[in-house]
Design a protein around this motif. Structure first.
Motif, PDB file in Angstrom:
ATOM      1  N   HIS A 250      14.132  93.456 -16.356  1.00 17.16           N
ATOM      2  CA  HIS A 250      15.381  92.562 -16.401  1.00 17.16           C
ATOM      3  C   HIS A 250      15.892  92.533 -17.768  1.00 17.16           C
ATOM      4  O   HIS A 250      17.009  92.224 -18.171  1.00 17.16           O
ATOM      5  CB  HIS A 250      14.984  91.395 -15.682  1.00 17.16           C
ATOM      6  CG  HIS A 250      15.980  90.457 -15.185  1.00 17.16           C
ATOM      7  ND1 HIS A 250      15.983  89.437 -14.519  1.00 17.16           N
ATOM      8  CD2 HIS A 250      17.343  90.803 -15.226  1.00 17.16           C
ATOM      9  CE1 HIS A 250      16.929  88.652 -14.129  1.00 17.16           C
ATOM     10  NE2 HIS A 250      17.844  89.730 -14.683  1.00 17.16           N
ATOM     11  N   ARG A 251      14.722  92.244 -18.687  1.00 13.99           N
ATOM     12  CA  ARG A 251      15.224  92.055 -20.198  1.00 13.99           C
ATOM     13  C   ARG A 251      16.003  93.353 -20.725  1.00 13.99           C
ATOM     14  O   ARG A 251      17.049  93.367 -21.261  1.00 13.99           O
ATOM     15  CB  ARG A 251      14.001  91.755 -20.959  1.00 13.99           C
ATOM     16  CG  ARG A 251      13.477  90.569 -20.937  1.00 13.99           C
ATOM     17  CD  ARG A 251      14.174  89.366 -21.600  1.00 13.99           C
ATOM     18  NE  ARG A 251      14.398  89.473 -23.198  1.00 13.99           N
ATOM     19  CZ  ARG A 251      13.355  89.259 -24.131  1.00 13.99           C
ATOM     20  NH1 ARG A 251      12.299  88.781 -23.501  1.00 13.99           N
ATOM     21  NH2 ARG A 251      13.635  89.334 -25.240  1.00 13.99           N
TER      22      ARG A 251
ATOM     23  N   HIS B 150      19.607  93.422 -19.549  1.00 17.15           N
ATOM     24  CA  HIS B 150      20.588  92.551 -20.358  1.00 17.15           C
ATOM     25  C   HIS B 150      20.586  93.273 -21.753  1.00 17.15           C
ATOM     26  O   HIS B 150      21.634  93.031 -22.543  1.00 17.15           O
ATOM     27  CB  HIS B 150      20.142  91.295 -20.367  1.00 17.15           C
ATOM     28  CG  HIS B 150      20.376  90.677 -19.208  1.00 17.15           C
ATOM     29  ND1 HIS B 150      21.193  89.575 -18.929  1.00 17.15           N
ATOM     30  CD2 HIS B 150      19.974  90.697 -17.786  1.00 17.15           C
ATOM     31  CE1 HIS B 150      21.256  88.990 -17.896  1.00 17.15           C
ATOM     32  NE2 HIS B 150      20.405  89.837 -17.010  1.00 17.15           N
TER      33      HIS B 150
ATOM     34  N   HIS C  97      19.833  81.372 -14.834  1.00 13.25           N
ATOM     35  CA  HIS C  97      20.044  82.845 -15.279  1.00 13.25           C
ATOM     36  C   HIS C  97      21.349  83.424 -15.025  1.00 13.25           C
ATOM     37  O   HIS C  97      21.914  84.147 -15.646  1.00 13.25           O
ATOM     38  CB  HIS C  97      18.807  83.675 -14.924  1.00 13.25           C
ATOM     39  CG  HIS C  97      18.780  84.934 -15.150  1.00 13.25           C
ATOM     40  ND1 HIS C  97      18.567  85.878 -16.369  1.00 13.25           N
ATOM     41  CD2 HIS C  97      19.644  86.148 -14.468  1.00 13.25           C
ATOM     42  CE1 HIS C  97      18.922  86.848 -16.445  1.00 13.25           C
ATOM     43  NE2 HIS C  97      19.422  87.051 -15.154  1.00 13.25           N
TER      44      HIS C  97
ATOM     45  N   TYR D 150      14.353  85.181 -16.871  1.00 16.08           N
ATOM     46  CA  TYR D 150      14.492  86.473 -16.483  1.00 16.08           C
ATOM     47  C   TYR D 150      13.243  86.826 -15.547  1.00 16.08           C
ATOM     48  O   TYR D 150      13.498  87.793 -14.722  1.00 16.08           O
ATOM     49  CB  TYR D 150      14.213  87.591 -17.421  1.00 16.08           C
ATOM     50  CG  TYR D 150      15.328  87.797 -18.689  1.00 16.08           C
ATOM     51  CD1 TYR D 150      16.483  88.581 -18.355  1.00 16.08           C
ATOM     52  CD2 TYR D 150      15.311  86.931 -19.737  1.00 16.08           C
ATOM     53  CE1 TYR D 150      17.487  88.601 -19.191  1.00 16.08           C
ATOM     54  CE2 TYR D 150      16.018  87.115 -20.730  1.00 16.08           C
ATOM     55  CZ  TYR D 150      17.303  87.999 -20.595  1.00 16.08           C
ATOM     56  OH  TYR D 150      18.422  87.936 -21.531  1.00 16.08           O
TER      57      TYR D 150
END
Length: 317
Positions: free
Chosen positions: A150-151, A154, A245, A258
């Motif tokens: 997920h990091r 982004h 988020h 996240y």
């Protein structure tokens, strides 16, 4: 727990295959594909079951205490289409083929090399006698992997171009969990499946792990004004925690919260926002309008073009 769930799924799969699928395949002269069809029936049945579980848990909560009124049902219908395609349509078939191929390749590579890769149960032998603790440990490791995936979604511009489809939704509900670009879904399946293979998740536990994580993700997207209290918010991801988020001020590299299951990763790596009474508007104010209001095909096309632009280094991609 895992054995009961697996046995339940196997019993229903066997009945459907014996009484519905197999007679049809015999009539059409397709019995050479019977073994693959049995696996696919189980895969599809699992998709139906996961949708039902999510709906039964999340829909009453949204009706009970919504964060915001429903003003755009068309956007929700688009998200429902995403869910059906992701869990029942061509996307599960792609994931099924890819993960089966990956598993076969891994097994063949290991057998040819003579090397026995370590798994969590070989590193911690006591786990074999405590399946519940083993299940929880597998969930922790997989969630750690999901946090970093997920990091990265982004962090890298080309990946954000795909993932921004997910963040463009202004009418967020539990259906929004599956609102993803098809390439993003394939990458996610490969990422999750590879980690599961590397740590040796038993085949009997894998479906239940997937179900638990899907339920957690769907609940975290639900349109419900719900937090788990000052202590619970730090143990399990809540709808309030994840809505921050998706807030309009938390996009691309500015993101917070996240984690999928356990907020501890956000706490450890400095990306946590534990404000309890904040339920922001959602959406991506910097994204194209088509990602928010377009249909499935339109969103897929725009996401693909933006990814190509990001890879080519074009500004504004």
């Amino acid at each position: 727990m895992t054995e009961t769930f697996t046995r339940f799924l196997d019993d229903i799969t066997g009945w459907l295959f014996e009484h519905v699928v197999q007679p049809a395949m015999y009539a059409l002269g397709l019995m050479d594909y019977a073994e693959d069809a049995l696996d696919w029936v189980q895969f599809g049945l699992f998709g139906v079951f996961s949708i039902l579980v999510v709906y039964v848990v999340c829909r009453p909560l949204e009706a009970w205490r919504p964060v915001e009124p429903v003003t755009d049902r068309r956007a929700i219908r688009t998200d429902i289409l995403y869910t059906l395609l992701t869990r029942l349509g061509v996307l599960p078939l792609i994931a099924f083929v890819l993960l089966n191929s990956l598993s076969a390749w891994w097994a063949g590579t290991v057998a040819d090399s003579g090397f026995v890769p370590p798994t969590l149960e070989t590193l911690i032998p006591g786990l074999r006698d405590h399946p519940v603790w083993a299940f929880l440990l597998y969930a922790v490791v997989l969630d750690f992997g999901e946090y970093w995936r997920h990091r990265f979604q982004h962090r890298f511009a080309w990946w954000w171009a795909l993932h921004s489809i997910h963040h463009a939704q202004r009418q967020m509900t539990f259906w929004t969990d599956d609102r993803n670009h098809i390439l993003d879904e394939i990458l996610a399946a490969l990422w999750f499946g590879t980690i599961a293979l590397l740590i040796g998740v038993p085949p009997g536990q894998f479906p239940l792990l997937v179900l638990v994580m899907r339920l957690a993700e769907s609940l975290s997207h639900a349109n419900v004004r719900l937090s788990f209290g000052s202590v619970g918010e730090r143990l399990v991801v809540s709808p309030r925690f994840h809505r921050l988020h998706h807030g309009i001020l938390s996009v691309a590299e500015m993101g917070k919260n996240y984690a999928v299951l356990f907020p501890v990763w956000d706490w450890i790596f400095g990306t946590a926002d534990f404000r309890r009474d904040v339920f922001p508007r959602t959406g991506d104010p910097e994204g194209p309008e088509a990602l928010a209001t377009g249909g499935w095909l339109r969103q897929q096309w725009v996401g693909l073009k933006r990814m190509a632009g990001a890879i080519a280094g074009r500004s504004g991609a």
